[in-house]
Design a protein around this motif. Sequence first.
Motif, short mmCIF file in Angstrom:
data_model
loop_
_atom_site.label_atom_id
_atom_site.label_comp_id
_atom_site.label_asym_id
_atom_site.label_seq_id
_atom_site.Cartn_x
_atom_site.Cartn_y
_atom_site.Cartn_z
N UNK A 77 -11.07 19.35 6.03
CA UNK A 77 -10.66 19.62 4.66
C UNK A 77 -9.33 18.95 4.33
N UNK A 78 -8.42 18.93 5.29
CA UNK A 78 -7.14 18.22 5.06
C UNK A 78 -7.38 16.74 4.82
N UNK A 79 -8.25 16.13 5.62
CA UNK A 79 -8.57 14.72 5.44
C UNK A 79 -9.19 14.47 4.07
N UNK A 80 -10.20 15.28 3.71
CA UNK A 80 -10.85 15.11 2.41
C UNK A 80 -9.88 15.33 1.26
N UNK A 81 -8.91 16.21 1.45
CA UNK A 81 -7.94 16.44 0.39
C UNK A 81 -7.00 15.25 0.23
N UNK A 82 -6.51 14.72 1.34
CA UNK A 82 -5.56 13.61 1.29
C UNK A 82 -6.22 12.30 0.84
N UNK A 83 -7.49 12.14 1.16
CA UNK A 83 -8.20 10.89 0.85
C UNK A 83 -9.43 11.16 -0.01
N UNK A 84 -9.28 12.06 -0.98
CA UNK A 84 -10.41 12.48 -1.82
C UNK A 84 -11.03 11.34 -2.61
N UNK A 85 -10.33 10.27 -2.83
CA UNK A 85 -10.81 9.13 -3.60
C UNK A 85 -11.66 8.17 -2.75
N UNK A 86 -11.58 8.28 -1.44
CA UNK A 86 -12.28 7.34 -0.55
C UNK A 86 -13.80 7.46 -0.66
N UNK A 87 -14.40 8.67 -0.62
CA UNK A 87 -15.86 8.74 -0.73
C UNK A 87 -16.40 8.13 -2.02
N UNK A 88 -15.72 8.35 -3.14
CA UNK A 88 -16.16 7.78 -4.41
C UNK A 88 -16.04 6.26 -4.39
N UNK A 89 -14.99 5.76 -3.78
CA UNK A 89 -14.80 4.31 -3.67
C UNK A 89 -15.90 3.69 -2.81
N UNK A 90 -16.21 4.32 -1.69
CA UNK A 90 -17.27 3.82 -0.80
C UNK A 90 -18.62 3.86 -1.52
N UNK A 91 -18.91 4.97 -2.22
CA UNK A 91 -20.15 5.06 -2.97
C UNK A 91 -20.20 3.97 -4.04
N UNK A 115 -0.45 17.15 -7.83
CA UNK A 115 -0.63 17.75 -6.51
C UNK A 115 -1.98 17.42 -5.89
N UNK A 116 -2.66 16.37 -6.37
CA UNK A 116 -3.99 16.05 -5.84
C UNK A 116 -3.97 15.85 -4.34
N UNK A 117 -2.95 15.21 -3.82
CA UNK A 117 -2.89 14.96 -2.38
C UNK A 117 -1.76 15.73 -1.71
N UNK A 118 -1.19 16.69 -2.40
CA UNK A 118 -0.10 17.49 -1.85
C UNK A 118 -0.71 18.66 -1.06
N UNK A 119 -1.25 18.32 0.09
CA UNK A 119 -1.97 19.30 0.91
C UNK A 119 -1.05 20.43 1.34
N UNK A 120 0.19 20.11 1.65
CA UNK A 120 1.14 21.13 2.11
C UNK A 120 1.37 22.20 1.04
N UNK A 126 -10.38 15.82 -7.45
CA UNK A 126 -9.46 16.12 -6.38
C UNK A 126 -10.19 16.60 -5.14
N UNK A 127 -9.41 16.74 -4.07
CA UNK A 127 -9.97 17.19 -2.81
C UNK A 127 -10.20 18.68 -2.80
N UNK A 128 -10.83 19.19 -1.75
CA UNK A 128 -11.19 20.60 -1.72
C UNK A 128 -9.99 21.55 -1.73
N UNK A 129 -8.93 21.22 -1.05
CA UNK A 129 -7.77 22.12 -1.02
C UNK A 129 -7.12 22.17 -2.40
N UNK A 130 -6.93 21.01 -3.02
CA UNK A 130 -6.36 20.97 -4.38
C UNK A 130 -7.23 21.75 -5.36
N UNK A 131 -8.54 21.49 -5.35
CA UNK A 131 -9.44 22.12 -6.31
C UNK A 131 -9.46 23.63 -6.12
N UNK A 132 -9.62 24.06 -4.88
CA UNK A 132 -9.70 25.49 -4.58
C UNK A 132 -8.39 26.19 -4.94
N UNK A 133 -7.27 25.60 -4.56
CA UNK A 133 -5.97 26.20 -4.86
C UNK A 133 -5.76 26.32 -6.36
N UNK A 134 -6.07 25.26 -7.09
CA UNK A 134 -5.91 25.28 -8.55
C UNK A 134 -6.81 26.35 -9.16
#
Length: 178
Positions: free
Chosen positions: A142-156, A122-127, A79-87
């Motif tokens: 951080x909001x961008x990375x949270x909403x699109x957390x799968x993009x960096x792994x896909x690009x890699x 809630x992986x992309x539930x930034x709100x 998950x993205x940073x906001x999801x991970x940190x909140x959890x």
Amino acid sequence: YTKLNILTGVILIWFHIHAVAALFQFTWTNFLTALFLYWVTVGLGISMGYHRLHTHRGFKTYRWFEYFLALCGTLTLEGGPIFWVATHRLHHQYSDQPQDPHTPRVSGFWAHVGWILFGDANHSNTERMGRYAPDLVKDPVYRFLNNYHWVPLTVLGLGLLYVGGWPLVNWAIFLRVV
């Protein structure tokens, strides 16, 4: 338990199939690439970044390095940073109580993977998750990375596919993540 998160379930099965395939595609290059990426993603991304820096604010560093560590954290598919940190903050606040998102008191299965498959998606539930990580939700990166957390792994993964084909992707993405 709520209903099954189908997309999450399909992705987990897909990752496990490719992880098993990796075992039949061993090369030292594949192994060392996966090992290096494991260190980058878990050591830097999760341990140093998401956990020590972003969740607990255990140290101060340059903003660009915070972003780099968060980017490394997204490569774990946790998950993205906001999801991970909140959890994780909820976990610490309510450790092993019913409000703990992945309490082992429900079951060992729930603590390991059940909360991901059947819990609130809630992986992309930034709100919603931002209420528990207000320091991160203010920052557009951080909001961008949270909403699109799968993009960096896909690009890699696409880059690794180009460089080393499916065997490298199976090792450095699928087996490493699993």
